[in-house]
Design a protein around this motif. Structure first.
Motif, PDB file in Angstrom:
ATOM      1  N   GLU A   1       0.831  -1.198   0.000  1.00  0.00           N
ATOM      2  CA  GLU A   1       0.000   0.000   0.000  1.00  0.00           C
ATOM      3  C   GLU A   1       0.874   1.261   0.000  1.00  0.00           C
ATOM      4  OE1 GLU A   1      -2.604   0.186   3.356  1.00  0.00           O
ATOM      5  OE2 GLU A   1      -3.924   1.661   2.419  1.00  0.00           O
ATOM      6  N   GLN A   2       1.918   1.202   0.809  1.00  0.00           N
ATOM      7  CA  GLN A   2       2.853   2.334   0.875  1.00  0.00           C
ATOM      8  C   GLN A   2       3.473   2.613  -0.497  1.00  0.00           C
ATOM      9  OE1 GLN A   2       5.850   1.645   3.966  1.00  0.00           O
ATOM     10  NE2 GLN A   2       7.395   2.559   2.634  1.00  0.00           N
ATOM     11  N   MET A   3       3.554   1.561  -1.325  1.00  0.00           N
ATOM     12  CA  MET A   3       4.145   1.743  -2.648  1.00  0.00           C
ATOM     13  C   MET A   3       3.085   1.975  -3.712  1.00  0.00           C
ATOM     14  SD  MET A   3       7.280  -0.899  -2.386  1.00  0.00           S
ATOM     15  CE  MET A   3       7.724  -0.741  -4.110  1.00  0.00           C
ATOM     16  N   GLY A   4       1.856   2.249  -3.287  1.00  0.00           N
ATOM     17  CA  GLY A   4       0.830   2.664  -4.238  1.00  0.00           C
ATOM     18  C   GLY A   4      -0.140   1.575  -4.646  1.00  0.00           C
ATOM     19  N   GLY A   5      -0.070   0.403  -4.037  1.00  0.00           N
ATOM     20  CA  GLY A   5      -1.008  -0.664  -4.363  1.00  0.00           C
ATOM     21  C   GLY A   5      -2.164  -0.712  -3.379  1.00  0.00           C
ATOM     22  N   LYS A   6      -3.065  -1.696  -3.601  1.00  0.00           N
ATOM     23  CA  LYS A   6      -4.122  -1.928  -2.618  1.00  0.00           C
ATOM     24  C   LYS A   6      -3.496  -2.560  -1.382  1.00  0.00           C
ATOM     25  CE  LYS A   6      -7.595  -3.024  -6.092  1.00  0.00           C
ATOM     26  NZ  LYS A   6      -8.174  -4.145  -6.815  1.00  0.00           N
ATOM     27  N   PRO A   7      -4.158  -2.415  -0.226  1.00  0.00           N
ATOM     28  CA  PRO A   7      -3.603  -3.087   0.952  1.00  0.00           C
ATOM     29  C   PRO A   7      -3.421  -4.581   0.654  1.00  0.00           C
ATOM     30  CG  PRO A   7      -5.442  -1.686   1.574  1.00  0.00           C
ATOM     31  CD  PRO A   7      -5.402  -1.683   0.078  1.00  0.00           C
ATOM     32  N   THR A   8      -2.201  -5.063   0.827  1.00  0.00           N
ATOM     33  CA  THR A   8      -1.853  -6.434   0.442  1.00  0.00           C
ATOM     34  C   THR A   8      -0.865  -6.983   1.450  1.00  0.00           C
ATOM     35  OG1 THR A   8      -2.012  -5.773  -1.897  1.00  0.00           O
ATOM     36  CG2 THR A   8      -0.851  -7.827  -1.439  1.00  0.00           C
ATOM     37  N   PRO A   9      -1.256  -7.974   2.237  1.00  0.00           N
ATOM     38  CA  PRO A   9      -0.274  -8.517   3.166  1.00  0.00           C
ATOM     39  C   PRO A   9       0.877  -9.178   2.423  1.00  0.00           C
ATOM     40  CG  PRO A   9      -2.294  -9.834   3.179  1.00  0.00           C
ATOM     41  CD  PRO A   9      -2.569  -8.638   2.319  1.00  0.00           C
ATOM     42  N   GLY A  10       2.047  -9.134   3.041  1.00  0.00           N
ATOM     43  CA  GLY A  10       3.225  -9.755   2.425  1.00  0.00           C
ATOM     44  C   GLY A  10       4.156 -10.284   3.490  1.00  0.00           C
ATOM     45  N   VAL A  11       4.895 -11.302   3.110  1.00  0.00           N
ATOM     46  CA  VAL A  11       5.912 -11.839   4.024  1.00  0.00           C
ATOM     47  C   VAL A  11       7.008 -12.449   3.164  1.00  0.00           C
ATOM     48  CG1 VAL A  11       4.680 -14.057   4.270  1.00  0.00           C
ATOM     49  CG2 VAL A  11       6.312 -13.361   6.040  1.00  0.00           C
ATOM     50  N   GLY A  12       8.245 -12.356   3.639  1.00  0.00           N
ATOM     51  CA  GLY A  12       9.328 -12.903   2.817  1.00  0.00           C
ATOM     52  C   GLY A  12      10.616 -13.011   3.585  1.00  0.00           C
ATOM     53  N   PHE A  13      11.621 -13.520   2.903  1.00  0.00           N
ATOM     54  CA  PHE A  13      12.964 -13.543   3.498  1.00  0.00           C
ATOM     55  C   PHE A  13      13.999 -13.541   2.400  1.00  0.00           C
ATOM     56  CE2 PHE A  13      12.133 -18.262   3.352  1.00  0.00           C
ATOM     57  CZ  PHE A  13      13.149 -18.605   2.484  1.00  0.00           C
ATOM     58  N   ALA A  14      15.239 -13.295   2.773  1.00  0.00           N
ATOM     59  CA  ALA A  14      16.339 -13.444   1.828  1.00  0.00           C
ATOM     60  C   ALA A  14      17.496 -14.112   2.535  1.00  0.00           C
ATOM     61  CB  ALA A  14      16.771 -12.079   1.291  1.00  0.00           C
ATOM     62  N   MET A  15      18.163 -14.999   1.809  1.00  0.00           N
ATOM     63  CA  MET A  15      19.366 -15.591   2.393  1.00  0.00           C
ATOM     64  C   MET A  15      20.587 -15.181   1.602  1.00  0.00           C
ATOM     65  SD  MET A  15      18.558 -19.546   1.896  1.00  0.00           S
ATOM     66  CE  MET A  15      16.986 -19.954   1.239  1.00  0.00           C
ATOM     67  N   GLY A  16      21.693 -15.051   2.306  1.00  0.00           N
ATOM     68  CA  GLY A  16      22.945 -14.636   1.674  1.00  0.00           C
ATOM     69  C   GLY A  16      23.695 -15.861   1.190  1.00  0.00           C
ATOM     70  N   ILE A  17      23.864 -15.964  -0.130  1.00  0.00           N
ATOM     71  CA  ILE A  17      24.477 -17.183  -0.674  1.00  0.00           C
ATOM     72  C   ILE A  17      25.947 -17.298  -0.240  1.00  0.00           C
ATOM     73  CG2 ILE A  17      24.976 -18.518  -2.755  1.00  0.00           C
ATOM     74  CD1 ILE A  17      22.628 -17.267  -4.106  1.00  0.00           C
ATOM     75  N   GLU A  18      26.690 -16.174  -0.283  1.00  0.00           N
ATOM     76  CA  GLU A  18      28.113 -16.254   0.115  1.00  0.00           C
ATOM     77  C   GLU A  18      28.249 -16.831   1.517  1.00  0.00           C
ATOM     78  OE1 GLU A  18      26.872 -13.760  -1.575  1.00  0.00           O
ATOM     79  OE2 GLU A  18      28.291 -13.242  -3.173  1.00  0.00           O
ATOM     80  N   ARG A  19      27.411 -16.335   2.427  1.00  0.00           N
ATOM     81  CA  ARG A  19      27.547 -16.776   3.822  1.00  0.00           C
ATOM     82  C   ARG A  19      27.188 -18.253   3.963  1.00  0.00           C
ATOM     83  NH1 ARG A  19      25.244 -11.540   7.250  1.00  0.00           N
ATOM     84  NH2 ARG A  19      26.546 -10.031   6.134  1.00  0.00           N
ATOM     85  N   LEU A  20      26.189 -18.708   3.217  1.00  0.00           N
ATOM     86  CA  LEU A  20      25.800 -20.120   3.326  1.00  0.00           C
ATOM     87  C   LEU A  20      26.845 -21.025   2.674  1.00  0.00           C
ATOM     88  CD1 LEU A  20      22.032 -19.488   3.063  1.00  0.00           C
ATOM     89  CD2 LEU A  20      23.109 -20.865   4.850  1.00  0.00           C
ATOM     90  N   VAL A  21      27.424 -20.552   1.578  1.00  0.00           N
ATOM     91  CA  VAL A  21      28.487 -21.334   0.940  1.00  0.00           C
ATOM     92  C   VAL A  21      29.698 -21.413   1.884  1.00  0.00           C
ATOM     93  CG1 VAL A  21      30.187 -21.258  -0.939  1.00  0.00           C
ATOM     94  CG2 VAL A  21      27.756 -21.002  -1.458  1.00  0.00           C
TER      95      VAL A  21
END
Ligand code: ATP
Ligand code: MG
Length: 429
Positions: free
Chosen positions: A294-314
């Motif tokens: 919504e803050q970015m101009g869309g309809k209210p839309t729940p979201g959830v996510g993650f990111a992993m760092g490949i270098e650190r996991l390698v």
């Protein structure tokens, strides 16, 4: 080498001896994501600067001092993406694929750019695998993200080396109430805070919780706790998540100081951390961001996510020596041929075998060479077997089959029978 011909500090080549491990990691993750029903999305690496300012937040470390921003030839301000969520939200909005409430479970992989101080586990070009889920607002999907990463750590053999830290930041209303209480408390102890925290107190007070400064940490001991300000809905959501993790038996620690670096999080935040990599210990981090779309101009839309760092996991896989033996081997069979006639026969034979065994990693010697030098190359390639075509073999229409690792005598195999024989002795990848 002259300076201009070196790579940029903090931007690394990933050399041929490292890429098998990267591909093993990436392959394992992408298969897992497929199995859980996530679909890949690919966004550009460069976006308008405004996108990151609006989504990540003006007063975050990333936007304040880490972005690679430049002017395009036509005067637009562009930025190399420092993370993936902003671009992913931009993409789903632009293509209208969440606007009707459709659930989207998306993932992406690629390089990210941040102007940080390069050190072990921290680079200026680094790589993430990230995922974002839109239009699901319950704790069940938060739990799925965590369960899935837990499975990944298990498959990679690094489960014992990582620990899950959890917190809830509440809704924006309860967070605002907490922020006020925190600011009031910290303002009363202003002189005891380090300089950075004094600055953050004005710009982004929750980030003070994240401080590495011991004096500020001492002040924080008696600071108000987010948990006491959580609204009922966020509390129920958090309990729902914990109940699911308990049910599956995933251990976690509650970390009330976990606030994450970006502005957009709400409710659940989590990090997987390891103590095996020194200071750069977070290998995967994420959370819920119900207000971002919504803050970015869309309809209210729940979201959830993650990111992993490949270098650190390698790095973690290397540190723990969790590298399956097969992935280091890039050649199964190495074909040596001596003389022009044998080379021609070898080429044709190799192509026939490849027709029948498309997964076989068969390397044909190039550049001719003596018996000794070809054998040396066969051995160095890591191959399990050498195939030999010399005058004797040519005369009998056979190929010499020689195990290069461990026991076993050289045998002669008829050309027609070669593919079938290889199928019995090389595990197909
Ligand atoms: P950190 O606290 O280590 O700076 P962050 O909170 O800035 O991490 P995120 O933006 O959440 O990191 O990115 C998710 C993951 O990407 C991190 O947990 C980490 O594994 C990896 N990562 C982030 N920045 C870098 C970097 N500069 N170099 C290598 N990996 C990184
Ligand atoms: Mg950071």
């Amino acid at each position: 080498m002259s300076k201009s011909l070196q790579a940029i500090r903090g931007m690394n080549d990933i050399l041929p001896e490292q890429t098998p491990l990267w591909r093993y990691f990436e392959g394992t993750v992408s298969r897992l994501l497929d199995n859980y029903g996530y679909k890949q999305i690919r966004m550009p690496i460069v976006e308008f600067t405004e996108l990151f300012k609006r989504s990540i937040g003006e007063v975050t470390d990333i936007v304040e001092k880490e972005m690679y921003t430049f002017e395009d030839r036509n005067g637009d301000s562009l930025t190399l993406r420092p993370e993936g969520t902003a671009a992913c939200v931009r993409a789903v909005l632009e293509h209208g694929i969440t606007g009707g409430g459709q659930v989207q479970k998306l993932w992406y992989i690629g390089p990210m750019f941040r102007h940080e101080r390069p050190q072990k586990g921290r680079y200026r070009q680094f790589h993430q695998i990230g995922l974002e889920v839109f239009n699901l607002d319950g704790p069940d999907i938060d739990a799925e993200l965590i369960v899935m990463t837990w499975r990944l750590w298990g498959e990679l053999g690094i489960r014992d080396a990582v620990k899950l830290e959890l917190n809830s930041l509440g809704t924006s209303e309860s967070r605002a109430r907490y922020r006020d209480a925190l600011v009031e408390y910290l303002s009363a102890h202003h002189d005891k805070l380090d300089e950075d925290s004094q600055r953050r107190l004005k710009s982004n007070p929750l980030r003070v919780l994240d401080t590495k400064n011991v004096d500020t940490q001492a002040v924080l001991v008696d600071a108000p706790k987010m948990a006491d300000y959580l609204d009922d809905e966020s509390r129920a959501h958090f309990e729902g998540l914990k109940a699911r993790l308990d049910a599956i038996g995933i251990p976690y620690v509650l970390n009330p100081k976990l606030v994450r670096g970006l502005d957009y999080y709400s409710k659940t935040v989590f990090e997987w951390v390891t103590d095996k990599l020194g200071a750069q210990g977070t290998v995967c981090a994420g959370g819920r961001y119900d207000g971002l779309v919504e803050q970015m101009g869309g309809k209210p839309t729940p979201g959830v996510g993650f990111a992993m760092g490949i270098e650190r996991l390698v790095l973690l896989l290397e540190t723990l020596e969790q590298i399956p033996e097969e992935i280091a081997r890039q050649v199964d069979v190495y074909l040596c041929a001596f003389g022009e006639e044998a080379e021609l026969a070898g080429l044709a034979l190799a192509e026939r075998v490849r027709d029948q065994l498309p997964h076989l990693r068969l390397q044909v010697n190039a550049g001719a060479g003596s018996f000794k030098s070809q054998f040396k190359k066969a051995d160095k390639s890591g191959a399990l077997y050498a195939l030999i075509l010399g005058d004797d073999e040519m005369a009998q229409q056979v190929v010499g089959f020689k195990p290069l690792r461990g026991q076993g005598e050289q045998q002669s195999i008829a050309w027609d029978a070669l593919a079938a024989h290889l199928a019995t002795c090389v595990v197909q990848g």
